[in-house]
Design a protein around this motif. Structure first.
Motif, PDB file in Angstrom:
ATOM      1  N   GLU A 471      50.367 107.436  12.737  1.00  0.00           N
ATOM      2  CA  GLU A 471      50.307 105.882  12.738  1.00  0.00           C
ATOM      3  C   GLU A 471      50.000 105.128  14.019  1.00  0.00           C
ATOM      4  O   GLU A 471      49.670 104.106  14.145  1.00  0.00           O
ATOM      5  CB  GLU A 471      51.637 105.606  12.168  1.00  0.00           C
ATOM      6  N   THR A 472      50.404 106.131  15.245  1.00  0.00           N
ATOM      7  CA  THR A 472      50.004 105.694  16.499  1.00  0.00           C
ATOM      8  C   THR A 472      48.713 105.117  16.694  1.00  0.00           C
ATOM      9  O   THR A 472      48.417 104.111  17.173  1.00  0.00           O
ATOM     10  CB  THR A 472      50.428 106.586  17.483  1.00  0.00           C
ATOM     11  N   LEU A 473      47.943 105.893  16.041  1.00  0.00           N
ATOM     12  CA  LEU A 473      46.306 105.355  16.223  1.00  0.00           C
ATOM     13  C   LEU A 473      45.990 104.021  15.584  1.00  0.00           C
ATOM     14  O   LEU A 473      44.972 103.492  15.904  1.00  0.00           O
ATOM     15  CB  LEU A 473      45.465 106.445  15.740  1.00  0.00           C
ATOM     16  N   THR A 474      46.960 103.710  14.609  1.00  0.00           N
ATOM     17  CA  THR A 474      46.440 102.262  14.119  1.00  0.00           C
ATOM     18  C   THR A 474      47.317 101.278  14.475  1.00  0.00           C
ATOM     19  O   THR A 474      47.162  99.957  14.766  1.00  0.00           O
ATOM     20  CB  THR A 474      46.480 102.718  12.670  1.00  0.00           C
ATOM     21  N   ASP A 475      48.734 101.340  14.630  1.00  0.00           N
ATOM     22  CA  ASP A 475      49.550 100.511  15.235  1.00  0.00           C
ATOM     23  C   ASP A 475      50.045 100.359  16.740  1.00  0.00           C
ATOM     24  O   ASP A 475      50.942  99.517  17.084  1.00  0.00           O
ATOM     25  CB  ASP A 475      50.778 100.679  14.139  1.00  0.00           C
ATOM     26  N   ASN A 476      49.402 101.409  17.275  1.00  0.00           N
ATOM     27  CA  ASN A 476      49.779 101.409  18.833  1.00  0.00           C
ATOM     28  C   ASN A 476      51.221 101.545  19.144  1.00  0.00           C
ATOM     29  O   ASN A 476      51.789 101.029  20.040  1.00  0.00           O
ATOM     30  CB  ASN A 476      49.327 100.079  19.360  1.00  0.00           C
ATOM     31  N   ASP A 482      66.210 108.969  21.711  1.00  0.00           N
ATOM     32  CA  ASP A 482      67.208 108.809  22.746  1.00  0.00           C
ATOM     33  C   ASP A 482      68.132 110.159  22.833  1.00  0.00           C
ATOM     34  O   ASP A 482      68.376 110.682  21.713  1.00  0.00           O
ATOM     35  CB  ASP A 482      68.292 107.717  22.422  1.00  0.00           C
ATOM     36  N   ARG A 483      68.283 110.904  23.891  1.00  0.00           N
ATOM     37  CA  ARG A 483      68.751 112.100  24.067  1.00  0.00           C
ATOM     38  C   ARG A 483      70.119 111.980  23.558  1.00  0.00           C
ATOM     39  O   ARG A 483      70.536 113.165  22.899  1.00  0.00           O
ATOM     40  CB  ARG A 483      68.735 112.619  25.376  1.00  0.00           C
ATOM     41  N   ASP A 484      70.932 111.187  24.022  1.00  0.00           N
ATOM     42  CA  ASP A 484      72.421 111.085  23.826  1.00  0.00           C
ATOM     43  C   ASP A 484      72.794 111.091  22.361  1.00  0.00           C
ATOM     44  O   ASP A 484      73.697 111.546  21.749  1.00  0.00           O
ATOM     45  CB  ASP A 484      73.390 110.142  24.392  1.00  0.00           C
ATOM     46  N   THR A 485      72.111 109.922  21.745  1.00  0.00           N
ATOM     47  CA  THR A 485      72.518 109.590  20.276  1.00  0.00           C
ATOM     48  C   THR A 485      71.589 110.159  19.342  1.00  0.00           C
ATOM     49  O   THR A 485      71.958 110.144  18.140  1.00  0.00           O
ATOM     50  CB  THR A 485      72.540 108.112  19.997  1.00  0.00           C
ATOM     51  N   MET A 486      70.414 110.603  19.705  1.00  0.00           N
ATOM     52  CA  MET A 486      69.358 111.045  18.816  1.00  0.00           C
ATOM     53  C   MET A 486      68.871 109.987  17.950  1.00  0.00           C
ATOM     54  O   MET A 486      68.026 110.565  16.950  1.00  0.00           O
ATOM     55  CB  MET A 486      69.780 112.384  18.096  1.00  0.00           C
ATOM     56  N   GLU A 487      69.039 109.026  18.199  1.00  0.00           N
ATOM     57  CA  GLU A 487      68.460 108.053  17.431  1.00  0.00           C
ATOM     58  C   GLU A 487      66.876 107.736  17.715  1.00  0.00           C
ATOM     59  O   GLU A 487      66.524 107.700  18.721  1.00  0.00           O
ATOM     60  CB  GLU A 487      69.175 106.619  17.671  1.00  0.00           C
ATOM     61  N   GLN A 488      66.238 107.509  16.646  1.00  0.00           N
ATOM     62  CA  GLN A 488      64.760 107.029  16.889  1.00  0.00           C
ATOM     63  C   GLN A 488      64.381 105.732  16.605  1.00  0.00           C
ATOM     64  O   GLN A 488      64.798 105.242  15.417  1.00  0.00           O
ATOM     65  CB  GLN A 488      64.087 108.226  16.005  1.00  0.00           C
ATOM     66  N   THR A 489      63.625 105.182  17.285  1.00  0.00           N
ATOM     67  CA  THR A 489      63.173 103.719  17.361  1.00  0.00           C
ATOM     68  C   THR A 489      61.697 103.808  17.233  1.00  0.00           C
ATOM     69  O   THR A 489      61.110 104.468  18.144  1.00  0.00           O
ATOM     70  CB  THR A 489      63.938 102.649  17.853  1.00  0.00           C
ATOM     71  N   ARG A 490      60.950 102.803  16.756  1.00  0.00           N
ATOM     72  CA  ARG A 490      59.580 102.721  16.561  1.00  0.00           C
ATOM     73  C   ARG A 490      59.436 101.546  17.815  1.00  0.00           C
ATOM     74  O   ARG A 490      59.882 100.493  17.871  1.00  0.00           O
ATOM     75  CB  ARG A 490      58.920 102.069  15.494  1.00  0.00           C
ATOM     76  N   ASP A 494      52.656  99.327  24.819  1.00  0.00           N
ATOM     77  CA  ASP A 494      52.700  98.542  25.888  1.00  0.00           C
ATOM     78  C   ASP A 494      54.058  98.072  26.383  1.00  0.00           C
ATOM     79  O   ASP A 494      54.118  97.607  27.613  1.00  0.00           O
ATOM     80  CB  ASP A 494      52.050  97.200  25.441  1.00  0.00           C
ATOM     81  N   ALA A 495      55.102  98.305  25.575  1.00  0.00           N
ATOM     82  CA  ALA A 495      56.650  97.984  25.910  1.00  0.00           C
ATOM     83  C   ALA A 495      57.290  99.212  26.571  1.00  0.00           C
ATOM     84  O   ALA A 495      58.324  99.134  27.206  1.00  0.00           O
ATOM     85  CB  ALA A 495      57.342  97.559  24.771  1.00  0.00           C
ATOM     86  N   LEU A 496      56.682 100.506  26.486  1.00  0.00           N
ATOM     87  CA  LEU A 496      57.471 101.668  27.063  1.00  0.00           C
ATOM     88  C   LEU A 496      57.839 101.586  28.279  1.00  0.00           C
ATOM     89  O   LEU A 496      59.046 101.743  28.732  1.00  0.00           O
ATOM     90  CB  LEU A 496      56.383 102.829  26.794  1.00  0.00           C
ATOM     91  N   ARG A 497      56.903 101.455  29.443  1.00  0.00           N
ATOM     92  CA  ARG A 497      57.205 101.314  30.658  1.00  0.00           C
ATOM     93  C   ARG A 497      58.464 100.482  31.071  1.00  0.00           C
ATOM     94  O   ARG A 497      59.405 101.206  31.684  1.00  0.00           O
ATOM     95  CB  ARG A 497      56.145 101.052  31.569  1.00  0.00           C
TER      96      ARG A 497
END
Length: 514
Positions: A471-476, A482-490, A494-497
């Motif tokens: 999906e990364t290839l289409t929605d960027n 997160d290491r401590d909670t193991m929660e995953q978010t989309r 561009d917002a990563l840094r």
């Protein structure tokens, strides 16, 4: 206690398995109490040093840094008292042929009394439940009062023996307390004697013309002999400080507890020069500032305490340690000392040079007083590792070993993981990696299943992983874990840094200090 020792063994093993700390000269079966930092250990160590350095030099206009040589003129160590007085009281057990520090044996005995009291308190707390008043129990319970009285009497006797330099009395305490050798289990002790801890070597081309010099046992003297050079060239006014990070060497007979007590170690020291008469105010101020520095890491305020010295070094008028709760008890990681004018006065006397400070406001020359903050890099490293290591039982029944390192200290801040090794995902992951690697330490990994890669990064203490999927290839966007909670978010690429840098930078820690 045994359980804590097991945890400590696991931490030592984890350090080797994941490239944090190796025994030095490992292929030659190691060298006693000397260790090498591996590829992840050196990053964590550098981050600790950077946090300390910037908290001193960046945040204080009146503190500057230096880097003095390890080899110094031998008279410096005469002036500082290290040649005559840098000794440990040693005792041998005749049956096991093992050598111990007599003061450590007695300190361990005091700790046993404290453990007994803690057990009594824990038993009572279990018995009385929520209605339990610990302070009242400690003040009134006959068994606790009896143990406390023994502990206090031993403490007082021990402090007096050390202050008086009475080695016979130190041995008598060991005899009276019936302290046994941990290995042979016997009380067949030699007399206590002093042993100088400095390493000697020779400088010069021939044996006849060589002069004896020492590997420095502390970094402080390099600051003291340079204080006037720094003051004049930097046009510094009192109060001002000089910071230094560097190696020191002590021929510890009883080196132990992994990297806690080593023969070659690293110190971060800051000597703060003040007007005589103001030193105790500054001592109190630096105690507060240094504890704040430790607590900003978020490793639990309850894991720190001050230990004020009863036995002061002959040059000090106040001294306190910051102790951290290790698996083997509260142990010193940093010392704060009011050293008066001892060091500078001694160097003035032995060098024959005038190193007084001219105070333009008071229009007089005098020798400044000094407040010292001294922290062991290796001990700090160990406290971070001990606090961060956890084994968690997961819902699926598996156990994960995770290092919950303070994010700003973690060796790797971000792992970039393509979901599969095809379909353009590795190329996209590399592109993200190439953008972010200028801002923080990133690692690219594509081997093994995504679950195994997550586990590996958990064990290395990496705070964040991002997964690049189809999906990364289409929605960027990527999945941020997160290491401590193991929660995953989309999250948008561009917002990563901005998102990650804010949480993993040394700056985020420094902001808590001002």
């Amino acid at each position: 206690m045994a359980q804590q020792e097991d945890v400590f063994k696991k931490i030592i093993s984890h350090c080797k398995e994941y490239g944090f700390v190796f025994p030095s000269s490992d292929i030659y079966d190691g060298l006693g109490a000397v260790y090498d930092y591996g590829q992840n250990g050196v990053e964590l160590k550098n981050n600790i040093k950077q946090y300390w350095w910037q908290s001193m030099v960046l945040l204080h206009e009146n503190i500057v840094g230096i880097d003095s040589a390890i080899f110094m003129h031998p008279t410096i160590w005469k002036a500082s008292g290290h040649v005559d007085a840098f000794n440990d009281p040693l005792i041998d057990n005749k049956d096991s042929k093992k050598r111990y520090r007599a003061d450590v044996l007695i300190e361990d005995q005091i700790a046993k009394y404290e453990d007994k009291i803690a057990k009594e308190v824990a038993k009572a707390a279990k018995r009385f439940g929520e209605s339990f008043d610990e302070a009242q129990f400690r003040a009134t319970n006959a068994r606790v009062l009896e143990i406390q009285a023994k502990c206090d009497a031993l403490h007082e006797r021990f402090a007096k023996a050390l202050n008086d330099g009475n080695l016979d009395e130190v041995k008598q305490i060991i005899v009276d307390e019936e302290i046994v050798c941990p290995i042979s289990g016997t009380r067949n002790w030699t007399d206590v004697r002093q042993f100088n801890l400095m390493f000697k070597t020779e400088m010069g081309s021939t044996a006849d013309g060589a002069s004896t010099i020492y590997l420095r046992p502390e970094t402080a003297q390099g600051i003291f002999v340079n204080y006037l050079n720094v003051q004049k060239t930097g046009r510094m006014k009192l109060p001002f400080g000089i910071a230094q990070i560097g190696k020191a060497f002590r021929n510890e007979i009883v080196a132990r507890q992994f990297i806690f007590r080593m023969r070659e170690f690293e110190q971060m020291e800051m000597q703060f020069f003040v007007q005589p008469g103001t030193e105790l105010e500054w001592f109190a101020s630096w105690k507060e500032q240094r504890l704040k520095w430790h607590k900003a890491l978020g490793m639990g305020d309850e894991n720190y305490r001050f230990h004020d010295h009863e036995k002061l070094a002959h040059y000090a008028n106040a001294a306190s340690d910051i102790e951290f709760r290790m698996p083997f008890g509260f142990k010193e990681v940093e010392g704060i000392h009011s050293r008066t004018d001892f060091d500078l006065s001694q160097h003035e006397k032995y060098s024959g040079k005038n190193i007084k400070y001219f105070d333009p406001e008071r229009n007089e020359n005098y020798v400044p007083y000094v407040i010292e903050t001294s922290i062991g890099v290796d001990r700090m490293f160990l406290s971070v590792m001990c606090h961060s290591y956890e084994e968690e039982k997961l819902e699926n029944g598996e156990t994960r070993a995770v290092l919950k390192l303070p994010a700003a200290l973690a060796p790797t801040k971000l792992a970039v993981l393509p979901l599969v090794r095809k379909d353009g995902l590795p190329e996209k992951a590399r592109e993200i990696m190439d953008n972010l690697k200028f801002h923080f330490n990133c690692k690219y990994e594509e081997k093994d299943s995504i679950g195994k890669r997550y586990r590996r990064q958990d064990a290395l203490g990496t705070p964040f992983c991002i997964t690049v999927d189809h999906e990364t290839l289409t929605d960027n966007c990527v999945t941020l874990r997160d290491r401590d909670t193991m929660e995953q978010t989309r999250v948008s690429i561009d917002a990563l840094r901005g998102l990650i840098e804010d949480k993993v930078s040394i700056t985020s820690l420094l902001k808590k200090l001002v």
